[in-house]
Design an enzyme around this catalytic site. Structure first.
Site, PDB file in Angstrom:
ATOM      1  N   CYS A 132      70.645  15.906  89.512  1.00  0.00           N
ATOM      2  CA  CYS A 132      72.063  15.866  89.152  1.00  0.00           C
ATOM      3  C   CYS A 132      72.565  14.417  89.047  1.00  0.00           C
ATOM      4  CB  CYS A 132      72.899  16.698  90.126  1.00  0.00           C
ATOM      5  SG  CYS A 132      74.508  17.171  89.429  1.00  0.00           S
ATOM      6  N   ASP A 201      77.653  18.237  97.986  1.00  0.00           N
ATOM      7  CA  ASP A 201      79.029  18.690  97.772  1.00  0.00           C
ATOM      8  C   ASP A 201      79.646  19.114  99.089  1.00  0.00           C
ATOM      9  OD1 ASP A 201      77.398  19.148  95.192  1.00  0.00           O
ATOM     10  OD2 ASP A 201      79.492  18.963  94.569  1.00  0.00           O
TER      11      ASP A 201
HETATM   12  P1  RI2 Z   1      79.079  12.333  94.388  1.00  0.00           P
HETATM   13  C1  RI2 Z   1      77.936  17.109  91.983  1.00  0.00           C
HETATM   14  O1  RI2 Z   1      78.455  18.374  91.674  1.00  0.00           O
HETATM   15  C2  RI2 Z   1      76.472  17.147  92.370  1.00  0.00           C
HETATM   16  O2  RI2 Z   1      76.090  18.325  93.058  1.00  0.00           O
HETATM   17  C3  RI2 Z   1      76.388  15.897  93.200  1.00  0.00           C
HETATM   18  O3  RI2 Z   1      75.250  15.849  94.020  1.00  0.00           O
HETATM   19  C4  RI2 Z   1      77.677  15.995  94.004  1.00  0.00           C
HETATM   20  O4  RI2 Z   1      78.655  16.482  93.067  1.00  0.00           O
HETATM   21  C5  RI2 Z   1      78.123  14.742  94.711  1.00  0.00           C
HETATM   22  O5  RI2 Z   1      78.621  13.772  93.835  1.00  0.00           O
HETATM   23  P2  RI2 Z   1      79.167  18.706  90.247  1.00  0.00           P
HETATM   24  O6  RI2 Z   1      80.611  18.276  90.384  1.00  0.00           O
HETATM   25  O7  RI2 Z   1      80.278  12.540  95.257  1.00  0.00           O
HETATM   26  O8  RI2 Z   1      78.429  18.010  89.138  1.00  0.00           O
HETATM   27  O9  RI2 Z   1      77.933  11.755  95.166  1.00  0.00           O
HETATM   28  O10 RI2 Z   1      79.054  20.213  90.131  1.00  0.00           O
HETATM   29  O11 RI2 Z   1      79.394  11.553  93.128  1.00  0.00           O
END
Ligand code: RI2
Length: 322
Positions: A132, A201
């Site tokens: 991701c 998350d």
């Molecule tokens: P930061 C994202 O979720 C991913 O799962 C990623 O690991 C997490 O948020 C944390 O992101 P999505 O919003 O706070 O893409 O480290 O569903 O940037």
């Protein structure tokens, strides 16, 4: 039933952008939510303190109901609301703005600190695998580069929304050599990887990590290959409700993210499931890296108690809703 107070456009626009994932990533969601509350406070035309507070609570509810899993969102809303002080609209406005600004500044500082801790785990020449797109993970990689280490990366594309492409572009801009792979190739490539780095998350009191779907399978593969598995998660990802026995809800997203319309029509009567996150148990995680240092997953509960105590309430609940 009383009608909902009028909300500033910034609140509804931010909520829509979070729901559609135009604004995504747990830290960015929290930052945007705090900024939207500040916009609501600035523009409020409330004439008495209780109306002002009611507006803010309504804004929180709108923001809160967008995506259920990233706990950084309710943690941000709680932080800002708890900073409200004063007996006049002006005092409340000022304290909301200060509180939102302090939250956003803490977020930046925390990510820098976390990056330096995570970087210490990486060695010169390491190959890292990512899943991701996590700004907390990127902070670790950037700090390692600042320390003069050279790294290369194997980046999982991360179906269905391919956030791996964002990671690949960011790493390319940092001059980190990148190999982009399909998710199914992870086990094969782990043979050449020194460290798996993922974000979060939410982190539960037992040290389970809730992150983008596919994280738990990657953790099992990493364990099988003997590759250390590190989670980069600021403390706003710690979910205080899990101290009280609640579980973290997993967001189920639309099937259109998995198959396009024509393919869907061809598939006919099959079910298409699209859970956005999964749960990695603590036994598959080597370290959770936060701005307060690195923790084995099982000891994260101590940090959580220290930071949140028993504070799990939702101060944005509508008056009279219990
Ligand atoms: P930061 C994202 O979720 C991913 O799962 C990623 O690991 C997490 O948020 C944390 O992101 P999505 O919003 O706070 O893409 O480290 O569903 O940037």
């Amino acid at each position: 039933m009383a009608s909902e107070p009028a909300l500033h456009d910034a609140v509804s626009e931010t909520a829509a952008a979070i729901a559609s994932m135009e604004i995504r990533g747990a830290s960015a969601i929290a930052d945007a939510a705090a900024a939207a509350l500040a916009a609501q406070a600035s523009a409020s035309e409330a004439t008495d303190p209780e109306s002002f507070r009611a507006e803010l609570r309504a804004a929180c509810r709108t923001l809160h109901d967008t995506r259920p899993t990233a706990v950084s969102l309710p943690n941000a809303l709680r932080y800002v609301l708890q900073g409200l002080e004063g007996d006049t609209v002006e005092a409340l406005r000022r304290s909301t703005l200060e509180s939102a600004e302090a939250f956003r500044a803490n977020l930046d500082r925390a990510q820098d600190r976390l990056g330096r801790v995570g970087a210490n785990r990486l060695r010169d020449g390491d190959v890292v695998m990512t899943h991701c797109h996590s700004t907390d993970v990127l902070a670790c990689i950037e700090a390692a580069l600042d320390q003069g280490k050279s790294l290369s990366a194997v980046v999982k594309e991360t179906r269905p929304r391919n956030q791996g492409h964002l990671t690949a572009r960011r790493l390319r801009d940092l001059d980190v050599p990148v190999t982009l792979i399909v998710d199914n190739a992870a086990h094969r490539f782990l043979a050449e990887v020194d460290h798996v780095l993922v974000g979060a998350d939410a982190v539960a009191a037992d040290g389970s990590v809730i992150n983008k779907i596919g994280t738990s399978g990657l953790a099992v593969s990493a364990r099988d290959r003997g590759v250390p598995f590190m989670v980069a998660a600021q403390t706003i990802k710690l979910d205080p409700a899990t101290l009280e026995g609640h579980t973290v809800p997993i967001e189920l997203r639309d099937e259109s993210e998995v198959v396009d319309e024509a393919t869907r029509a061809g598939l006919g009567g099959v079910e298409v499931a699209n859970p956005a996150f999964d749960v990695t148990p603590p036994r598959h995680v080597d370290a959770i890296v936060t701005e307060a240092g690195q923790f084995p997953p099982e000891s994260v509960v101590t940090l959580m108690r220290e930071l949140f105590g028993r504070e799990v309430e939702a101060p944005w609940a509508a008056e009279g809703s219990g």
